[in-house]
Each structure stands twice: as C-alpha cells, then as structure tokens.
Design an enzyme around this catalytic site. Structure first.
Site, PDB file in Angstrom:
ATOM      1  N   ARG A 126      34.748  25.794 -13.554  1.00 11.49           N
ATOM      2  CA  ARG A 126      33.655  25.381 -12.656  1.00 11.49           C
ATOM      3  C   ARG A 126      32.657  26.513 -12.519  1.00 11.49           C
ATOM      4  NH1 ARG A 126      34.895  28.807  -8.555  1.00 11.49           N
ATOM      5  NH2 ARG A 126      37.105  29.244  -8.277  1.00 11.49           N
ATOM      6  N   ARG A 144      28.927  39.139  -0.578  1.00 16.77           N
ATOM      7  CA  ARG A 144      29.158  37.870   0.135  1.00 16.77           C
ATOM      8  C   ARG A 144      29.010  38.143   1.627  1.00 16.77           C
ATOM      9  NH1 ARG A 144      33.957  34.473  -2.846  1.00 16.77           N
ATOM     10  NH2 ARG A 144      33.523  35.179  -4.966  1.00 16.77           N
ATOM     11  N   LYS A 182      48.769  26.834 -14.679  1.00 20.48           N
ATOM     12  CA  LYS A 182      48.645  28.183 -15.223  1.00 20.48           C
ATOM     13  C   LYS A 182      49.547  28.417 -16.437  1.00 20.48           C
ATOM     14  CE  LYS A 182      46.945  30.225 -11.022  1.00 20.48           C
ATOM     15  NZ  LYS A 182      47.094  31.276 -10.029  1.00 20.48           N
ATOM     16  N   ASN A 238      38.694  29.550 -14.579  1.00 25.71           N
ATOM     17  CA  ASN A 238      38.081  28.678 -13.582  1.00 25.71           C
ATOM     18  C   ASN A 238      37.144  27.732 -14.310  1.00 25.71           C
ATOM     19  OD1 ASN A 238      39.322  29.689 -11.280  1.00 25.71           O
ATOM     20  ND2 ASN A 238      37.861  31.348 -11.117  1.00 25.71           N
TER      21      ASN A 238
HETATM   22  P1  ADP Z   1      44.733  32.413  -7.889  1.00 22.89           P
HETATM   23  O1  ADP Z   1      44.534  31.220  -8.755  1.00 22.89           O
HETATM   24  O2  ADP Z   1      45.574  32.138  -6.693  1.00 22.89           O
HETATM   25  O3  ADP Z   1      43.438  33.138  -7.571  1.00 22.89           O
HETATM   26  P2  ADP Z   1      45.352  34.421  -9.959  1.00 22.89           P
HETATM   27  O4  ADP Z   1      46.349  34.182 -11.033  1.00 22.89           O
HETATM   28  O5  ADP Z   1      43.911  34.397 -10.329  1.00 22.89           O
HETATM   29  O6  ADP Z   1      45.639  33.413  -8.739  1.00 22.89           O
HETATM   30  O7  ADP Z   1      45.661  35.794  -9.252  1.00 22.89           O
HETATM   31  C1  ADP Z   1      45.016  36.184  -8.054  1.00 22.89           C
HETATM   32  C2  ADP Z   1      45.159  37.677  -7.850  1.00 22.89           C
HETATM   33  O8  ADP Z   1      46.560  38.035  -7.785  1.00 22.89           O
HETATM   34  C3  ADP Z   1      44.591  38.533  -8.984  1.00 22.89           C
HETATM   35  O9  ADP Z   1      43.187  38.743  -8.843  1.00 22.89           O
HETATM   36  C4  ADP Z   1      45.401  39.783  -8.813  1.00 22.89           C
HETATM   37  O10 ADP Z   1      44.885  40.511  -7.705  1.00 22.89           O
HETATM   38  C5  ADP Z   1      46.779  39.279  -8.429  1.00 22.89           C
HETATM   39  N1  ADP Z   1      47.630  39.097  -9.625  1.00 22.89           N
HETATM   40  C6  ADP Z   1      47.851  37.937 -10.285  1.00 22.89           C
HETATM   41  N2  ADP Z   1      48.666  38.139 -11.356  1.00 22.89           N
HETATM   42  C7  ADP Z   1      48.965  39.461 -11.364  1.00 22.89           C
HETATM   43  C8  ADP Z   1      49.749  40.315 -12.208  1.00 22.89           C
HETATM   44  N3  ADP Z   1      50.404  39.843 -13.277  1.00 22.89           N
HETATM   45  N4  ADP Z   1      49.803  41.628 -11.901  1.00 22.89           N
HETATM   46  C9  ADP Z   1      49.145  42.134 -10.837  1.00 22.89           C
HETATM   47  N5  ADP Z   1      48.399  41.395  -9.994  1.00 22.89           N
HETATM   48  C10 ADP Z   1      48.300  40.082 -10.248  1.00 22.89           C
END
Ligand code: ADP
Length: 461
Positions: A303, A349, A127, A301
């Site tokens: 994929r 879903r 990330k 993502n």
């Molecule tokens: P993963 O790869 O585990 O899915 P993400 O980075 O996509 O992780 O984050 C998953 C979820 O966590 C997001 O959809 C959001 O709900 C929360 N999240 C992630 N980063 C933040 C942030 N900076 N502020 C608020 N919520 C966050």
C-alpha cells in the site's frame, strides 16, 4: 481470450472513492483532482466537519464514530461507492488498505481497487508466504526457515539452535509491531512460543508462527517500488525509518544515510525482480533490517505508506498519482534510468499527544501556524478550530523538508519545527525539536533502539 480476474483489475474510471480520513484523504483527493478525476470523500459521524469533505465532489457519512462501524465497514463503503457512482476505491493506508477480502469485494462489486491484486495482498499479508516469495526471488531475508513453526517441542528447539540465540518468534499474520517475542536463551523458548501462539490466535485469528534470528542493533531501511500491469517495475530509492518508538515510526528520511550505492543497488534490483515474479501492481514498500553491512527482508507493505513524501521529495515522482495511473492500466511512464534521487528529505510525524507521556490528546485546535518556504511541505487536514477526535490515530500533520544535503535538511527541519505552532491540544512538537538537536541523530546511522534509549536518558536527566 477471457480476462483472468487479475488482468481485469485495472481499467478506466472517472470517479474515485477515498476510503480513508485525515491527511491522507486530502493527499489522495488532490492527486485525483490533478489527474482530472472526480472524488468521493467519506466520513464517520466524528469527521462530519472534515475540511476535505467540502472540496470533494461528493461527501457521504457512512457510519458512527468507531472505525469498526465506519472506516472498516466494507458494506457501507461499497454502498457509498455505488450511490456516488465511483468506479474505483483508494484505501489509503491503515484501515482496509491491506485487507485482501476487501480488495476482492471491491472487484466483485465491479469496481477497481487502487492497489495490488488480491493475491499479492494475501501473499504478502502472511509473513511466511512473503518470506518464501522473497527468498525465491533472491531478496535477502533474516536467517530462519520460510515455513511455519510446528507444535513439536523438539523441532522448535532444533530450529532455534540452528538459527542461534537470540531468536524472535513472530506471528505469520502479525502487524503493527504486535505478535512477536524475543527469546534470548533456550530455557525461555517454549514459554515464549506458547504465549506468542496464544496472542496470535486472539489478535490475528491464526496461531501460525515462524522463527528467525533476532538482530540486536539493526537499522530499518525500506525500498519504495512502483509497478504497472504490463511487466514494468522500478525502485525509487531508499528510506531510513529507524527513529521508532514502540515500533511506530516517528521521523523518516530519504536516502538512508551512509549506505553506499553499490551496497543498496543489488537490493533495489532484487525488489524489482520480486515484483515482476509475483506480478505486483501499483506502489509497495519492501522493509529491511540492516545490520553490519547486510540487508534482511522483514515484510512488504502492499500500500501507500505514511512516509511516501520523503521519496517524492528526492525522486520528484508523485507516488500517489503513479499509483492511480497504474490502477487505470497505464504503462509506467518512467524507467529505472529515469530515476535519479536528489538531495535529502526528512519527515516528522506530528501527533496529537503529550510530548512526555505520549498519551493521546483530543480537543479543539485553537491556533495553528504552519511553516513555509523553499523545500518545506506540510501534509495536513487540520486548521484552527479543527476538533481532533479521540477515535483515531493521533497523526495530525506531516512536516516534510528537502535540501541539497542531510545537514541542510536537518537545519531546514529545525527551522520548520520552530515555525510550527499548534495550540489547544498537546503535540509531540517539543519532543521533535529536541530530537533534531541531538548529536548522534545529526551524525546519522542510529539504530532502531536509539530513540527509546534517548527518551530513557532524557527522563532520567
Ligand atoms: P509489523 O508488521 O508488526 O510492523 P515487522 O516484521 O515489520 O512487524 O517488524 C516490526 C519491527 O520489529 C521491526 O521494525 C523491528 O524493529 C522489529 N523486528 C522484527 N523482526 C526482527 C528481527 N528479526 N530482529 C530484530 N528486530 C526485529
């Protein structure tokens, strides 16, 4: 001129091994057949009776029921591909779909990985490097450095102060909503960092962390892209996936309601620019948090996603076929001006789980009735008599609707849910029916915390 490994990763093939199971295995198989390709289905011992096994050209059992010994067993999958004469492997979603080492092994075995290059997967899988690449391409990111958090406590404190509390500490290699911790104020910072670092080391094999601003009431908006290997890329509109429980999406829709075209347009174009800069190939999704009119990239993502059908319904593009054609080295057959998204689409879903406790529910489906009619699509592999296994994800079907407006699409989903009957196991259908009666959801623009709050209120009532 000798081909670089990245250029050699597309080419001709006539047989595709689908390294997945469930509804997506069937969805990919259909797309392959429509493109005139032969298919190889694989299964674990628990999935020997899978219906898509009967319709594939070859069906091979590759190992025991536990995913680690079957759907995640790279050697077994490569052996199956060799035995069945497959020229390409489609990883679907989950399992090995974002595993750069697997993509590399597929290519080293002389096969084509239906997905982006190994280096794109690796860059986006971390990330921190993803954030760096996105910042460089002008994609808006969550405030915070694009470097790993050092060990030095003073620097950690300074970084948090610069960003401003609340902050979130995230594992660079995190996924599935794990490996992150919100820090509301300074006195919790060091403990949260230490705990997340330990969790990251154990769960993801790397202690690398980063810090960013914690957004308190964002929506989850994502942009679907499709790219070829010849420098062409388009975005296919946006989706709203804010209806989440424990960071797991439950309902998705396209387009995201209430976002003006002039706000989303530059973000879509920045995603396309980022794809061109990193030499991205195939389909991908840029995930953003959206708060107070601004977009913040969180991850890409690399994929096909579970929710791709809502974009297929609005854009009219078969995303799986487009992905396979990109892997065959075809030039993208649409330009940005060909992309016109029409109407509104929802996806529910349907999970084999208790609608109150959300505990998984395994067993035999004794009765199944599925809805039909204009603008209704069901992506599922189950049938009456199908045995839902306890070994895998609880997703058993995706109910997708399309209608001219959001309100009409909601009505159509209510009708579709009313016409869906699954007996013998528990499903979340009663919960989905109740959600589609909710006034705030019907109004649209609810944030990522809404569903959890709604569940809490329902439990208290
Ligand atoms: P993963 O790869 O585990 O899915 P993400 O980075 O996509 O992780 O984050 C998953 C979820 O966590 C997001 O959809 C959001 O709900 C929360 N999240 C992630 N980063 C933040 C942030 N900076 N502020 C608020 N919520 C966050």
């Amino acid at each position: 001129m000798p081909e670089t490994p990245e250029q050699s990763a597309t080419g001709r093939f006539d047989t595709v091994l689908i390294a997945n199971r469930g509804e997506i295995a069937l969805r990919i198989q259909r797309a392959c057949r429509e493109l005139g390709l032969k298919t190889v289905a694989i299964c674990s011992e628990a999935d020997r009776q899978a219906p898509y096994g009967k319709t594939a050209d070859r069906f091979l059992c590759i190992g025991p029921s536990t995913a680690a010994k079957s759907y995640l067993n790279q050697d077994a999958i490569l052996l199956a591909a060799r035995l069945a004469g497959a020229g390409a492997i489609h990883p679907g979603y989950g399992f090995l779909s974002e595993n750069a080492a697997f993509a590399d092994a597929v290519e080293k075995a002389g096969l084509i990985f239906i997905g982006p290059t190994t280096s794109s997967i690796a860059t986006m899988g971390d990330k921190i490097s993803a954030k760096r690449a996105m910042m460089a391409a002008g994609v808006p990111c969550v405030p915070g450095p694009d470097t790993a958090l050092p060990d030095d406590p003073a620097t950690i404190e300074r970084t948090a102060l610069e960003i401003g509390y609340p902050v979130i500490i995230k594992a660079a290699g995190g996924g599935g909503g794990r490996g992150m911790r919100v820090v509301p104020k300074a006195d919790l910072l060091h403990e949260a960092t230490a705990l997340t670092r330990e969790e990251a080391r154990k769960a993801f094999g790397s202690p690398s962390l980063y810090m960013e601003k914690f957004l308190e009431h964002p929506r989850h908006i994502e942009i679907q892209v499709i790219c070829d290997d010849h420098g062409n890329a388009v975005w296919l509109g946006h989706r709203d996936c804010s209806m989440q429980r424990r960071h797991q999406k439950v309902v998705e829709e396209a387009p995201a309601p209430g976002i003006a075209p002039n706000i989303i347009q530059p973000v879509g174009l920045a995603c396309v620019e980022a794809c061109l800069q990193i030499g991205y190939r195939g389909v991908g999704t840029f995930e953003f948090l959206y708060e107070d009119g601004a977009f913040y990239f969180i991850e890409m993502n690399t994929r096909l996603q579970v929710e791709h059908p809502v974009t297929e319904m609005t854009s009219g593009v078969d995303i799986v076929q487009a992905q396979i054609k990109a892997a065959q080295g075809h030039v993208l057959d649409l330009t940005q001006s060909d992309v016109t998204c029409k109407g509104h689409s929802f996806e529910c879903r349907i999970n084999a789980e208790d609608p109150e406790s959300f505990l998984p529910s395994a067993g035999v489906v004794t009765h199944l009735a599925l809805p039909a009619g204009p603008g209704i699509r069901v992506d599922t592999h189950i049938h009456a008599g199908y045995k839902v296994s306890p070994y895998y994800d609880s997703l058993i079907a995706k109910l997708i609707v399309h209608a001219p407006t959001r309100a009409e699409a909601m009505t159509r989903m209510r009708e579709a849910l009313a016409g869906t009957e699954v007996e013998g196991i528990s499903t979340n259908i009663p919960f989905l029916r109740a959600l589609f009666e909710d006034g705030a959801f019907a109004h649209g623009e609810t944030d990522i915390h809404y569903l959890e709050q709604w569940l809490k209120l329902r439990r208290a009532a």
